[in-house]
Design a protein around this motif. Structure first.
Motif, PDB file in Angstrom:
ATOM      1  N   TYR A  84       0.852  -1.195   0.000  1.00 31.28           N
ATOM      2  CA  TYR A  84       0.000   0.000   0.000  1.00 31.28           C
ATOM      3  C   TYR A  84       0.886   1.244   0.000  1.00 31.28           C
ATOM      4  CZ  TYR A  84      -3.857   3.110   0.692  1.00 31.28           C
ATOM      5  OH  TYR A  84      -4.764   4.106   0.470  1.00 31.28           O
ATOM      6  N   TRP A  85       0.311   2.386  -0.444  1.00 31.83           N
ATOM      7  CA  TRP A  85       1.051   3.639  -0.503  1.00 31.83           C
ATOM      8  C   TRP A  85       1.593   4.044   0.871  1.00 31.83           C
ATOM      9  CZ3 TRP A  85       2.043   4.681  -5.277  1.00 31.83           C
ATOM     10  CH2 TRP A  85       1.100   4.453  -6.274  1.00 31.83           C
ATOM     11  N   ARG A  97      -6.707   2.921   2.479  1.00 32.04           N
ATOM     12  CA  ARG A  97      -7.427   1.646   2.516  1.00 32.04           C
ATOM     13  C   ARG A  97      -6.559   0.523   3.088  1.00 32.04           C
ATOM     14  NH1 ARG A  97      -9.893   4.011  -2.058  1.00 32.04           N
ATOM     15  NH2 ARG A  97     -12.164   3.775  -2.132  1.00 32.04           N
ATOM     16  N   ALA A 123      -5.469  -1.530  -8.379  1.00 27.09           N
ATOM     17  CA  ALA A 123      -5.097  -0.513  -7.386  1.00 27.09           C
ATOM     18  C   ALA A 123      -4.746  -1.194  -6.067  1.00 27.09           C
ATOM     19  CB  ALA A 123      -6.265   0.456  -7.187  1.00 27.09           C
ATOM     20  N   SER A 124      -4.057  -0.447  -5.194  1.00 27.23           N
ATOM     21  CA  SER A 124      -3.767  -0.953  -3.852  1.00 27.23           C
ATOM     22  C   SER A 124      -4.952  -0.595  -2.937  1.00 27.23           C
ATOM     23  CB  SER A 124      -2.470  -0.333  -3.330  1.00 27.23           C
ATOM     24  OG  SER A 124      -2.614   1.058  -3.203  1.00 27.23           O
ATOM     25  N   PRO A 125      -5.137  -1.283  -1.822  1.00 31.87           N
ATOM     26  CA  PRO A 125      -4.265  -2.270  -1.210  1.00 31.87           C
ATOM     27  C   PRO A 125      -4.193  -3.589  -1.973  1.00 31.87           C
ATOM     28  CG  PRO A 125      -6.318  -2.135   0.029  1.00 31.87           C
ATOM     29  CD  PRO A 125      -6.354  -1.059  -1.001  1.00 31.87           C
ATOM     30  N   GLN A 156      -8.612  -5.369  -4.069  1.00 31.28           N
ATOM     31  CA  GLN A 156      -9.968  -5.000  -3.619  1.00 31.28           C
ATOM     32  C   GLN A 156     -10.051  -5.239  -2.108  1.00 31.28           C
ATOM     33  OE1 GLN A 156     -12.445  -3.370  -4.729  1.00 31.28           O
ATOM     34  NE2 GLN A 156     -12.260  -3.360  -6.958  1.00 31.28           N
ATOM     35  N   LEU A 157     -10.054  -4.134  -1.354  1.00 31.69           N
ATOM     36  CA  LEU A 157     -10.040  -4.212   0.107  1.00 31.69           C
ATOM     37  C   LEU A 157     -11.029  -5.234   0.695  1.00 31.69           C
ATOM     38  CD1 LEU A 157      -9.319  -3.320   2.980  1.00 31.69           C
ATOM     39  CD2 LEU A 157     -10.762  -1.315   2.621  1.00 31.69           C
ATOM     40  N   PRO A 158     -12.336  -5.174   0.341  1.00 33.97           N
ATOM     41  CA  PRO A 158     -13.245  -6.137   0.990  1.00 33.97           C
ATOM     42  C   PRO A 158     -12.919  -7.584   0.648  1.00 33.97           C
ATOM     43  CG  PRO A 158     -14.427  -4.749  -0.610  1.00 33.97           C
ATOM     44  CD  PRO A 158     -13.041  -4.212  -0.521  1.00 33.97           C
ATOM     45  N   ILE A 186      -7.975   9.221   2.082  1.00 35.69           N
ATOM     46  CA  ILE A 186      -9.452   9.188   1.992  1.00 35.69           C
ATOM     47  C   ILE A 186     -10.038  10.157   3.014  1.00 35.69           C
ATOM     48  CG2 ILE A 186     -11.498   7.733   2.330  1.00 35.69           C
ATOM     49  CD1 ILE A 186      -9.493   5.346   1.735  1.00 35.69           C
TER      50      ILE A 186
HETATM   51  N1  GSH Z   1     -12.515  -0.591  -4.486  1.00 35.46           N
HETATM   52  C1  GSH Z   1     -11.081  -0.625  -4.372  1.00 35.46           C
HETATM   53  C2  GSH Z   1     -10.569   0.789  -4.507  1.00 35.46           C
HETATM   54  C3  GSH Z   1      -9.071   0.842  -4.564  1.00 35.46           C
HETATM   55  C4  GSH Z   1      -8.568   2.260  -4.645  1.00 35.46           C
HETATM   56  O1  GSH Z   1      -9.252   3.176  -5.122  1.00 35.46           O
HETATM   57  N2  GSH Z   1      -7.330   2.453  -4.174  1.00 35.46           N
HETATM   58  C5  GSH Z   1      -6.729   3.770  -4.182  1.00 35.46           C
HETATM   59  C6  GSH Z   1      -5.837   3.956  -2.998  1.00 35.46           C
HETATM   60  S1  GSH Z   1      -6.777   3.931  -1.498  1.00 35.46           S
HETATM   61  C7  GSH Z   1      -5.919   3.920  -5.429  1.00 35.46           C
HETATM   62  O2  GSH Z   1      -4.736   3.678  -5.454  1.00 35.46           O
HETATM   63  N3  GSH Z   1      -6.582   4.313  -6.497  1.00 35.46           N
HETATM   64  C8  GSH Z   1      -5.959   4.578  -7.757  1.00 35.46           C
HETATM   65  C9  GSH Z   1      -6.973   4.548  -8.860  1.00 35.46           C
HETATM   66  O3  GSH Z   1      -8.126   4.144  -8.621  1.00 35.46           O
HETATM   67  O4  GSH Z   1      -6.612   4.916  -9.986  1.00 35.46           O
HETATM   68  C10 GSH Z   1     -10.695  -1.240  -3.020  1.00 35.46           C
HETATM   69  O5  GSH Z   1     -11.548  -1.247  -2.112  1.00 35.46           O
HETATM   70  O6  GSH Z   1      -9.578  -1.744  -2.847  1.00 35.46           O
END
Ligand code: GSH
Length: 260
Positions: free
Chosen positions: A21-22, A28, A75-77, A88-90, A250
């Motif tokens: 993660y970042w 997240r 995307a992360s996490p 996908q976090l969930p 967030i």
């Molecule tokens: N629904 C995804 C959303 C993931 C998400 O949006 N991650 C963010 C960081 S918290 C990200 O890096 N987003 C980059 C993007 O969506 O382009 C989850 O729950 O993991």
């Protein structure tokens, strides 16, 4: 009826857990950390390693096409467990919780927990994120302030009470069982999820949450929040340097979004 070929069922049990993660924001990644911390299970948190940013970039690169078993991630996490890579976090929480003793390993209970968690994340993460980025995530907040203000007005007046009300109804239901917990009379990852959702929302909209707390309509929700905060492992973690302060993730604090 056919049964699965046991030899093809792979297990990563015993493999180390890695969170990608970042760095610099709880984001997240924080929900994943809370599960490991409560379970007392060691994990590598790449956000705190020298390769923090590059680890994320490597996975989310358009060049990354995954491998024979793992599809690419967006995307992360991201969770790496042995040779398994999930995003996908969930989905990550659903994978981890039964292994960490925070969800039942048998029966339908885990689907009810997933249902609660998905709903909490809809309201307190995805919708809340859109209060400061209602137009586009690629734009700065400063470039979408009027829309953010408008969006926040409805989020505060309608959506926070709706999601707090839902959480209180879950607590009031027979399915929540005995004690302060959301489901089945014991601590689960849904309770940890609620804690982080409410903690972040309190940071972003402190006055609104204080007002809603004083209304007395959501006493069970705030009691659960306090209970989770005082769990020995969670409390130790929150007091430690491992807990990253809120910032530009967030959950952001823009006082003007709460002004009448
Ligand atoms: N629904 C995804 C959303 C993931 C998400 O949006 N991650 C963010 C960081 S918290 C990200 O890096 N987003 C980059 C993007 O969506 O382009 C989850 O729950 O993991």
């Amino acid at each position: 009826m056919s049964s699965p070929d046991a030899k093809r069922v792979k297990t990563n049990d015993g493999a180390p857990y890695e969170l990608i993660y970042w760095p610099g924001i709880p984001g997240r990644g924080e929900w994943v950390r809370l599960l490991f911390e409560e379970a007392g299970v060691p994990y590598t948190d790449h956000a705190k390693e020298a390769d923090g940013v590059s680890a994320v970039l490597e996975y989310i690169s358009a060049e990354n096409v995954g491998d024979a078993t793992n599809p690419p991630v967006l995307a992360s996490p991201i969770l790496k467990h042995g040779d398994l890579v999930l995003h996908q976090l969930p989905n990550i929480l659903l994978y981890l919780a039964p292994k960490l003793g925070l969800a039942p390993t048998e029966g339908d209970g885990v689907f009810f927990l997933n249902q609660i968690v998905l709903t909490l994340l809809d309201g307190f993460v995805n919708e809340l994120h859109d209060t400061h980025h209602p137009v586009a995530t690629s734009l700065y907040y400063e470039d979408q302030k009027p829309e953010a203000k408008k969006r926040s007005k409805y989020f505060i007046a309608e959506r926070i009470p709706k999601f707090l009300g839902y959480t209180q109804r879950v607590l009031d239901s027979k399915a929540s069982g005995e004690g302060p917990w959301l489901y089945g009379g014991k601590l689960t990852y849904a309770d940890l999820t609620l804690f982080q959702c409410l903690d972040g929302t309190k940071y972003a909209f402190p006055k609104s949450i204080e007002k809603l707390q004083k209304s007395g309509k959501y006493d069970g929700v705030f009691k659960l929040y306090d209970t989770v905060k005082e769990l020995p492992n969670i409390n130790k973690y929150l007091e430690s340097k491992r807990r990253i302060p809120y910032g530009d993730g967030i959950f952001r604090y823009y006082p003007e979004l709460e002004e009448e």
